[in-house]
Design an enzyme around this catalytic site. Structure first.
Site, PDB file in Angstrom:
ATOM      1  CB  ILE A  23      32.645  51.913  40.052  1.00 24.63           C
ATOM      2  CG1 ILE A  23      31.975  51.924  41.307  1.00 24.63           C
ATOM      3  CG2 ILE A  23      33.265  53.231  40.092  1.00 24.63           C
ATOM      4  CD1 ILE A  23      30.994  52.623  41.820  1.00 24.63           C
ATOM      5  CB  CYS A 151      29.543  54.796  48.221  1.00 26.86           C
ATOM      6  SG  CYS A 151      29.556  53.028  49.242  1.00 26.86           S
ATOM      7  CG  ASN A 152      28.966  53.477  53.550  1.00 28.79           C
ATOM      8  OD1 ASN A 152      27.821  54.131  53.545  1.00 28.79           O
ATOM      9  ND2 ASN A 152      29.091  52.336  52.830  1.00 28.79           N
ATOM     10  NE  ARG A 179      25.662  47.915  47.664  1.00 28.44           N
ATOM     11  CZ  ARG A 179      26.869  47.745  48.073  1.00 28.44           C
ATOM     12  NH1 ARG A 179      26.974  47.267  49.434  1.00 28.44           N
ATOM     13  NH2 ARG A 179      28.155  47.982  47.273  1.00 28.44           N
ATOM     14  CG  HIS A 231      24.961  52.826  51.836  1.00 29.75           C
ATOM     15  ND1 HIS A 231      25.016  51.293  51.601  1.00 29.75           N
ATOM     16  CD2 HIS A 231      26.305  53.055  50.976  1.00 29.75           C
ATOM     17  CE1 HIS A 231      25.936  50.886  50.820  1.00 29.75           C
ATOM     18  NE2 HIS A 231      26.821  51.831  50.440  1.00 29.75           N
TER      19      HIS A 231
HETATM   20  P1  NAD Z   1      31.886  45.379  40.205  1.00 35.59           P
HETATM   21  O1  NAD Z   1      31.742  43.877  40.096  1.00 35.59           O
HETATM   22  O2  NAD Z   1      30.383  45.691  39.577  1.00 35.59           O
HETATM   23  O3  NAD Z   1      32.683  45.511  38.557  1.00 35.59           O
HETATM   24  C1  NAD Z   1      33.900  45.186  38.402  1.00 35.59           C
HETATM   25  C2  NAD Z   1      34.353  44.852  37.006  1.00 35.59           C
HETATM   26  O4  NAD Z   1      35.596  44.338  36.762  1.00 35.59           O
HETATM   27  C3  NAD Z   1      33.355  43.903  36.279  1.00 35.59           C
HETATM   28  O5  NAD Z   1      32.730  44.201  35.040  1.00 35.59           O
HETATM   29  C4  NAD Z   1      34.332  42.399  35.943  1.00 35.59           C
HETATM   30  O6  NAD Z   1      34.071  41.717  34.816  1.00 35.59           O
HETATM   31  C5  NAD Z   1      35.631  43.358  35.951  1.00 35.59           C
HETATM   32  N1  NAD Z   1      36.779  42.525  36.080  1.00 35.59           N
HETATM   33  C6  NAD Z   1      36.971  41.400  36.815  1.00 35.59           C
HETATM   34  N2  NAD Z   1      38.418  40.942  36.756  1.00 35.59           N
HETATM   35  C7  NAD Z   1      38.775  41.834  35.882  1.00 35.59           C
HETATM   36  C8  NAD Z   1      40.150  42.117  35.683  1.00 35.59           C
HETATM   37  N3  NAD Z   1      41.221  41.027  35.750  1.00 35.59           N
HETATM   38  N4  NAD Z   1      40.453  43.025  34.635  1.00 35.59           N
HETATM   39  C9  NAD Z   1      39.561  43.849  34.319  1.00 35.59           C
HETATM   40  N5  NAD Z   1      38.448  43.757  34.788  1.00 35.59           N
HETATM   41  C10 NAD Z   1      37.932  42.881  35.603  1.00 35.59           C
HETATM   42  O7  NAD Z   1      32.528  46.105  40.944  1.00 35.59           O
HETATM   43  P2  NAD Z   1      32.398  47.475  41.414  1.00 35.59           P
HETATM   44  O8  NAD Z   1      31.150  47.637  42.159  1.00 35.59           O
HETATM   45  O9  NAD Z   1      32.127  48.544  40.313  1.00 35.59           O
HETATM   46  O10 NAD Z   1      33.586  47.783  42.424  1.00 35.59           O
HETATM   47  C11 NAD Z   1      34.770  48.316  41.851  1.00 35.59           C
HETATM   48  C12 NAD Z   1      35.494  49.061  42.859  1.00 35.59           C
HETATM   49  O11 NAD Z   1      34.644  50.296  43.193  1.00 35.59           O
HETATM   50  C13 NAD Z   1      35.827  48.389  44.111  1.00 35.59           C
HETATM   51  O12 NAD Z   1      36.834  48.937  44.819  1.00 35.59           O
HETATM   52  C14 NAD Z   1      34.506  48.780  45.109  1.00 35.59           C
HETATM   53  O13 NAD Z   1      34.772  48.757  46.472  1.00 35.59           O
HETATM   54  C15 NAD Z   1      34.313  50.315  44.562  1.00 35.59           C
HETATM   55  N6  NAD Z   1      33.215  50.792  44.835  1.00 35.59           N
HETATM   56  C16 NAD Z   1      31.986  50.156  44.683  1.00 35.59           C
HETATM   57  C17 NAD Z   1      30.854  50.750  45.105  1.00 35.59           C
HETATM   58  C18 NAD Z   1      29.626  50.096  44.874  1.00 35.59           C
HETATM   59  O14 NAD Z   1      28.472  50.571  45.486  1.00 35.59           O
HETATM   60  N7  NAD Z   1      29.641  49.139  43.984  1.00 35.59           N
HETATM   61  C19 NAD Z   1      30.815  52.029  45.427  1.00 35.59           C
HETATM   62  C20 NAD Z   1      31.997  52.822  45.774  1.00 35.59           C
HETATM   63  C21 NAD Z   1      32.969  52.236  45.352  1.00 35.59           C
END
Ligand code: NAD
Length: 355
Positions: A23, A151-152, A179, A231
């Site tokens: 994200i 997202c959902n 997914r 999804h």
């Molecule tokens: P991700 O795992 O792809 O990315 C997380 C990032 O945070 C990584 O680059 C990681 O290195 C970094 N990170 C880890 N520890 C850290 C710290 N202490 N400080 C700063 N950065 C740190 O995760 P994501 O999928 O992007 O999810 C992030 C948020 O977005 C979550 O709340 C998730 O539920 C939400 N979200 C995800 C999706 C999806 O489809 N992936 C969709 C909607 C919302």
């Protein structure tokens, strides 16, 4: 005053992205497209290809923790400071760190007097305000902290919203096929040859929709399967007014961030929609819109039945951009902000006609 002129009266909103993952990297790329925002940098603890590419894009890099500084420098990721340094010069931080980390960051942002946006992995209680632009943009005005929902939840809210606005929704029942893993982590979390139901009814999604559309009667059941392109939702909406199929389609045509696809055009499955994103040259194949199958949409006995696809990696990106504007009291109205965001990203309501 046109929205363009209104913007010139304000300084750009200084934005930091903390957590440059699925994200975060997309939010950062979207922020740099906005002429009323400035990306002051991206922060992470990652020492691999993600931050190396961010460096090649000339993004200003920060280490999110003091402990990460040495490791990042060793990996030749040239951080200019830590999260605390970045918080001194930004107006808003978009936190896209993993679930386990994000909530703990809020006190840092509050202490620094910086507005914060969290993602759908966090509980509504963290900020007390859940956001989907077309539903509650104005309620986010001036807030110090908001949560862009998952997202959902974003997709369900977009689909219910136009009918809800007309007072027409009696009951919503939805099945969500999710997914199992994001593309980048498919070697770690993928499942094969199975479909795994979420072990409760409702799944966690319908209570989440109720954080935004508070009075809607909605129940969701969810399961995840061995795919990673997005999804699929199948939804039944019981209506308390008569609608023809054409009237429903017209409502969705006018609603931002919803686009129709058709199996008559060969759009047979999730991968077909993904292929369209590739063919129309979308960055990262991203689909910010909800893709509704117009030929798998029926209204019978006051019940709307439909099927749509959600690109989980992309759908919340425009929501984060609008949340930044709403919280910082941008002079733009909700409609103007949504239009500006959509234009900057290339969001359409017809993928093929507008390609
Ligand atoms: P991700 O795992 O792809 O990315 C997380 C990032 O945070 C990584 O680059 C990681 O290195 C970094 N990170 C880890 N520890 C850290 C710290 N202490 N400080 C700063 N950065 C740190 O995760 P994501 O999928 O992007 O999810 C992030 C948020 O977005 C979550 O709340 C998730 O539920 C939400 N979200 C995800 C999706 C999806 O489809 N992936 C969709 C909607 C919302």
């Amino acid at each position: 005053m046109s929205s363009e002129n209104k913007d010139r009266t304000k300084k750009p909103i200084k934005v930091l992205v903390n957590g440059y993952g699925t994200i975060g990297k997309r939010v950062a790329d979207a922020v740099i497209l906005q002429d009323d925002m400035e990306l002051i940098g991206v922060a992470d603890v990652n020492t691999g290809y993600r931050m190396q590419i961010a460096q090649n894009k000339n993004y200003t890099l920060y280490a999110s923790t003091q402990d990460a500084v040495a490791e990042m420098q060793k990996a030749e990721i040239n951080v200019v400071g830590t999260l605390s340094d970045a918080l001194e010069i930004c107006d808003v931080v978009v936190d896209a760190t993993p679930k386990s980390i994000a909530a703990g960051n809020k006190k840092l942002y509050d202490k620094a007097g910086v507005k914060s946006i969290f993602q759908g992995g966090e509980a509504n209680e963290l900020t007390g305000f859940s956001f989907v632009a077309q539903t509650n943009y104005d309620d986010a005005r001036g807030k110090d902290s908001v949560r862009s929902v998952s997202c959902n939840t974003t997709a369900l809210t977009r689909i219910i919203n136009p009918l809800h606005n007309q007072g027409s929704v009696k009951k919503v029942r939805a099945s969500l096929f999710r997914r199992a893993a994001d593309p980048y982590e498919s070697h770690l979390k993928g499942i094969i040859n199975t479909v795994m139901p979420e072990p409760s009814i409702p799944s966690h999604h319908s209570p989440d929709v109720n954080t935004i559309l508070k009075e809607v009667d909605i129940t969701t059941i969810a399961a995840k399967g061995p795919f990673n392109v997005g999804h699929l939702h199948t939804v039944f909406i019981e209506l308390n007014q008569d609608y023809s199929q054409d009237e429903v389609m017209e409502l969705y045509r006018k609603e931002p961030r919803i686009a129709f696809v058709s199996s008559q055009d060969g759009v047979a499955a999730l991968n077909s929609v993904n292929e369209i994103m590739r063919d129309i040259g979308r960055s990262r194949n991203d689909m910010w819109e909800v893709a509704v199958w117009k030929d798998i949409l029926e209204v019978a006995d006051n019940e709307l039945m439909l099927v749509y696809q959600v690109h989980n990696e992309a759908i919340v990106i425009p929501e984060n951009i609008d949340a930044i504007r709403a919280m910082t009291d941008s002079p733009l109205t909700a409609k103007e902000s949504i239009e500006k965001t959509d234009q900057s990203l290339g969001i359409v309501n017809d993928f093929i006609a507008q390609s």
